[in-house]
Design an enzyme around this catalytic site. Structure first.
Site, PDB file in Angstrom:
ATOM      1  CG  HIS A  82    -109.733 125.715  14.075  1.00 55.82           C
ATOM      2  ND1 HIS A  82    -108.473 125.325  13.372  1.00 55.82           N
ATOM      3  CD2 HIS A  82    -110.646 125.451  13.522  1.00 55.82           C
ATOM      4  CE1 HIS A  82    -109.000 124.885  12.235  1.00 55.82           C
ATOM      5  NE2 HIS A  82    -110.304 125.030  12.334  1.00 55.82           N
ATOM      6  CG  ASP A 129    -104.913 125.141  13.608  1.00 55.84           C
ATOM      7  OD1 ASP A 129    -105.738 124.811  14.604  1.00 55.84           O
ATOM      8  OD2 ASP A 129    -105.622 125.392  12.566  1.00 55.84           O
ATOM      9  N   GLY A 224    -116.179 123.010   7.338  1.00 58.88           N
ATOM     10  CA  GLY A 224    -116.444 121.721   7.745  1.00 58.88           C
ATOM     11  C   GLY A 224    -115.380 120.791   7.585  1.00 58.88           C
ATOM     12  CB  SER A 226    -111.548 122.834  10.280  1.00 66.48           C
ATOM     13  OG  SER A 226    -111.329 123.982   9.592  1.00 66.48           O
ATOM     14  N   GLY A 227    -109.203 120.243  10.247  1.00 65.82           N
ATOM     15  CA  GLY A 227    -109.074 119.148  11.121  1.00 65.82           C
ATOM     16  C   GLY A 227    -108.837 117.701  10.296  1.00 65.82           C
TER      17      GLY A 227
END
Length: 281
Positions: A82, A129, A224, A226-227
């Site tokens: 995402h 994801d 913030g 994420s990933g």
């Protein structure tokens, strides 16, 4: 209890020119038993020290969104799907502790328009994801080095009960309106997918995900983050990335609900096919 799900990446975004303003890039999407929300922070964590997380990178998305990521191989960064979906430009920073300190020694920033999103990414139920970002050249520096990925033989390991460490610049509380300038980390315990499913439902939780407990919301990821990478320390003492920060509850990062991650071991072949990463047996 049924609950909304929140994806932890883009919602915890600050503008590239004014980090005081929070600017979401993605709307919250609704699913049965939950609403995915792209964004997360580190709650209840400690500040990292120089050289502690050489693989950690910051990913600015089209100058407005903010995600984490990890350097995994030469000039490739692993991040959440995402963080890539719908975007065309990413600015990747490595070797940083205080993200706002542009004069940190050893800090490297590059821009790229080259990213690969998993072909079966599904934002509705936050499945697959995962994405990789290709940097234009090798990413090097005194505080920059790739993280190891799981070996192919560990794909069936559920990791339940193991302590895992997550790092990032995400918000440090639900009340925060921007990312945290300082890189932070926190240790969390992997729980069973069955327990996680009681919070988010079987449409969302599957074998491609792993979840961690948040000790009642005292420790967690947030907008913030994420990933960003979730790592365990293997028997040889080296960190191995086992998860990618994906989503949490729309009730808030401090709600006490589990934090969910993309299970990296399930995607080793996909990563190798899209980066040339040498798979460990």
């Amino acid at each position: 209890m049924r609950v909304l799900i929140v994806v932890l990446c883009f919602a915890a975004v600050a503008q590239a020119t004014s980090w005081a303003n929070l600017k979401p890039l993605h709307r919250v999407m609704h699913v049965k038993r939950g609403v995915p929300q792209y964004d997360r922070r580190i709650i209840g964590g400690e500040n990292a020290v120089e050289g502690q997380f050489k693989y950690q990178v910051a990913v600015q998305v089209e100058g407005a969104g903010f995600c984490g990521g990890s350097l995994i191989y030469e000039n490739y960064v692993l991040t959440a799907g995402h963080c890539v979906k719908g975007a065309n430009l990413w600015t990747v920073t490595g070797g940083a502790l205080n993200f706002l300190n542009l004069n940190e020694p050893g800090r490297v920033t590059v821009g790229t328009q080259n990213a690969t999103l998993h072909e079966n990414y599904n934002g509705l139920v936050i499945n697959n994801d995962i994405a990789v970002i290709r940097l234009p050249a090798g990413f090097t520096g005194p505080n920059i080095a790739p993280v190891r990925l799981p070996s192919a033989s560990t794909a069936s390991d559920d990791l339940v009960g193991q302590t895992a460490r997550v790092s990032g610049w995400g918000k440090s509380s639900d009340a925060s309106i921007t990312i945290n300038p300082d890189l932070k980390f926190v240790d969390l315990t992997v729980i069973t997918n069955e327990e996680c499913e009681t919070y988010y439902g079987s449409l969302v939780i599957n074998a491609n995900k792993l979840c961690v407990g948040t000790n009642g919301g005292i420790v967690s990821t947030c907008n913030g983050d994420s990933g960003g990478p979730l790592v365990i320390t293997e028997s040889d003492g080296e960190p191995t990335e086992v998860g990618i920060v994906s989503f949490g509850s729309s009730l808030g990062c401090e709600s006490g609900y589990p934090a969910a991650f993309t299970r990296v071991a399930n995607y080793i072949d996909w990563i190798a096919a899209n980066t040339g990463y040498p798979v460990r047996p």
